[in-house]
Design an enzyme around this catalytic site. Sequence first.
Site, mmCIF file in Angstrom:
data_model
loop_
_atom_site.group_PDB
_atom_site.id
_atom_site.type_symbol
_atom_site.label_atom_id
_atom_site.label_comp_id
_atom_site.label_asym_id
_atom_site.label_seq_id
_atom_site.Cartn_x
_atom_site.Cartn_y
_atom_site.Cartn_z
ATOM 1 N N ASP A 282 0.864 -1.173 0.000
ATOM 2 C CA ASP A 282 0.000 0.000 0.000
ATOM 3 C C ASP A 282 0.908 1.233 0.000
ATOM 4 O O ASP A 282 2.124 1.152 0.178
ATOM 5 C CB ASP A 282 -0.982 -0.003 1.179
ATOM 6 C CG ASP A 282 -2.195 0.892 0.910
ATOM 7 O OD1 ASP A 282 -2.124 1.727 -0.018
ATOM 8 O OD2 ASP A 282 -3.211 0.773 1.626
HETATM 9 C C1 NOJ Z 1 -4.092 3.948 0.065
HETATM 10 C C2 NOJ Z 1 -5.274 3.044 0.295
HETATM 11 O O1 NOJ Z 1 -5.134 2.385 1.537
HETATM 12 C C3 NOJ Z 1 -5.454 2.009 -0.800
HETATM 13 O O2 NOJ Z 1 -6.682 1.357 -0.585
HETATM 14 C C4 NOJ Z 1 -5.426 2.650 -2.150
HETATM 15 O O3 NOJ Z 1 -5.593 1.669 -3.141
HETATM 16 C C5 NOJ Z 1 -4.100 3.361 -2.325
HETATM 17 N N1 NOJ Z 1 -3.974 4.383 -1.306
HETATM 18 C C6 NOJ Z 1 -3.951 3.978 -3.712
HETATM 19 O O4 NOJ Z 1 -4.838 5.015 -3.888
#
Ligand code: NOJ
Length: 763
Positions: A282
């Site tokens: 993430d």
């Molecule tokens: C952080 C989020 O936790 C995740 O769900 C998301 O896909 C990413 N950012 C990218 O935007």
Amino acid sequence: MRNMCLLGIVISLASHTAWAQTPAAPLPPKDVFVAELLKKMSVDEKIGQLRLISIGPEMPREMIRKEIAAGRIGGTFNSISRDENRPMQDAAMRSRLQIPMFFAYDVIHGHRTIFPISLALASSWDMDAIGLSGRIAAREASADSIDLTFAPMVDIARDPRWGRTSEGFGEDTYLVSRIAKVMVQAYQGASPALPGNIMASVKHFALYGAVEGGRDYNTVDMSPTRMFQDYLPPYHAAIEAGAGSVMVALNSINGVPATSNMWLMQDLLRKDWGFKGVAVSDHGAINELIKHGVAKDSREAAKLAIKAGIDMSMNDKAYGEELPGLLKSGEVPQSDLDNAVREVLGAKYDMGLFADPYLRIGKAEDDPADTKADSRLHRAEAREVARKSLVLLKNQNDTLPLNKQARIALVGPLAKAPIDIMGSWAAAGQPAQSVTVFDGMRNAIAQQDNLIYARGANITDDQSVVDYLNFLNFDAPEVVNDPRAAQVMIDEAVKAAQQADVVVAVVGESRGMSHESSSRTNLDIPASQRALITALKATGKPLVLVLMNGRPLSIDVQQQQADAVLETWFSGTEGGNAIADVLFGDYNPSGKLPITFPRSVGQIPTYYSHLSIGRPFTPGKPGNYTSQYFDEGNSPLYPFGYGLSYTDFSLSDVRLSAKTLKPGATLTASVTVTNTGKRAGETVVQLYIQDVTASMSRAVKELKNFEKVMLNPGEQKVVQFTLSENDLKFYNAQLQHVAEPGEFNVQIGLDSQNVQQNSFQLQ
Ligand code: NOJ
């Protein structure tokens, strides 16, 4: 061209047309192709493939293209049109080995056409409708050159204080697992390489929904049996359905961050589950290992992550900066790097990008003149899915449906809320294209003067909350308060109510209140809106609450004040039309809650499938020493699986084909469901199982199957479920997945609490 690149012959392509004109020779099988390519890559090129960059203000486009052409970026996210992505793919085609880029985006509940938020989709309990939303999202996203979506999000959420409850499909393992499979199949189709399909990256692996206290990014501490029984199956279902990618969670699990968790990433995901796709961190998660307190610096963070099996690093410099040194010193063996690169290349192969890097980008002359054109939307489908996602929670004296000739006071800060109705993570959705509740009701009635609008209240008058919600928005403030005094707005709404036959109040949360990093300590409708509801109630006019929110709210007082309550979540581009369809009875509501509504925040957790305990509270027999809160009822306000219709249904007793089940055999449980009301309607027949006595305490009930049935007035249908030993299995103390002989209760109902029961023995 591909084969040339395999042979190491560098051919620079000025544009994609050269690819398009070259007759495609079939690629060698994936393993062979990837192994050959890997042999030709320098260490720097390999490290470059592990970098997934966010397209944003941080890095100018020109710089990104240079980096791509130098082979230093593997994929990007947040660039969402063909003309944005084409120059990047052109840059990749200028790189030494011409390894194509992939382009990702958070397509969670629609891309340009915004469908209801995931929690709302789950409320439909309609796998065809949910699948349709995913298919359209994939088609629209791929037409905009997106290769991969960071979805489905299948984190089980049992603490609605967690803002991301809105992003998932609710509290129940079985329901979320079914949806996980449907969504992966919808995005990927028969293959993510085929036109119109995109790759699914299931997230957030794992257990993110169980953050302590519902506070985002907090730790997760959980027994192994609970993990395996309740929280892990949805991710597993997505992987079994073929999800090509996994996004790794930001949280730690029993003290070990997912991003550095060898057990999670290696033993469970790769070895036990046989996952063969690409694991993506993430956002910034690798460097966050320092703050987790498991890495002393970025170098150690990169080492831990690559060893755990994080193939790509999302917007994180750790891999790019640290892997060269770590490889040189031998702290990270070449094989770890190769393993990660192999997965990235393999995913690109699976997305069809080696066969045609411009598969989803197409030719410039075919680019849509206006990416935001209304003609690109799928409005009819969005409306159809949205109406299935609405849940009727109360309907005293048949207040609903409304008469189209009635004078209606439409009030509330969410009645005209084109941004909020799309919900959070609304991808490329355009507020200007949303149908608000006001628009939808106006569209439905002939005499438009009969709709009297007054805002009535701001979403919240708490300026610090407004500031927080707006701080999360980069472009423009989303929550803009009406500067008038609260009482002035209430007076205006009361006046509208007094002129009307019925009042419809659209109240709840702004979309940002149910989002990432938007956890709450209470679940109340904000005070400004509660005051409005109280004032409306005092007018004595029939009061309909239309709720917009991304999580269960504690609405006990407000539901008592209201005559009817319709839960609409955030229902997307066509939400206003869908809500009007239900309010006026053009569609008979059929949604059922995928998550329990507590009476108050202190009751959390209130999920229905809790374990049996030694001193259960027995309704009607409030003994002193049973498990209860003395200042609150024990039951939820609305149970899991609950939702009303404009017609009534009755259920017969549960009939079993036998009283014993032999291992390897099956047994059927059936009920007759009858539409006893005056309208055609759909309901969801739900089957729950209770393992009465086992080697461990088991859930009081667990959903194991369901069927949505449509019945005309007076019509009956026999709904039959087949049960096998598999449905009775659970993870025992040794984490073996077993069914233990003994008594099982079969409960069938139209919600999780009001059920008919029978029982049988497993031999
Ligand atoms: C952080 C989020 O936790 C995740 O769900 C998301 O896909 C990413 N950012 C990218 O935007």
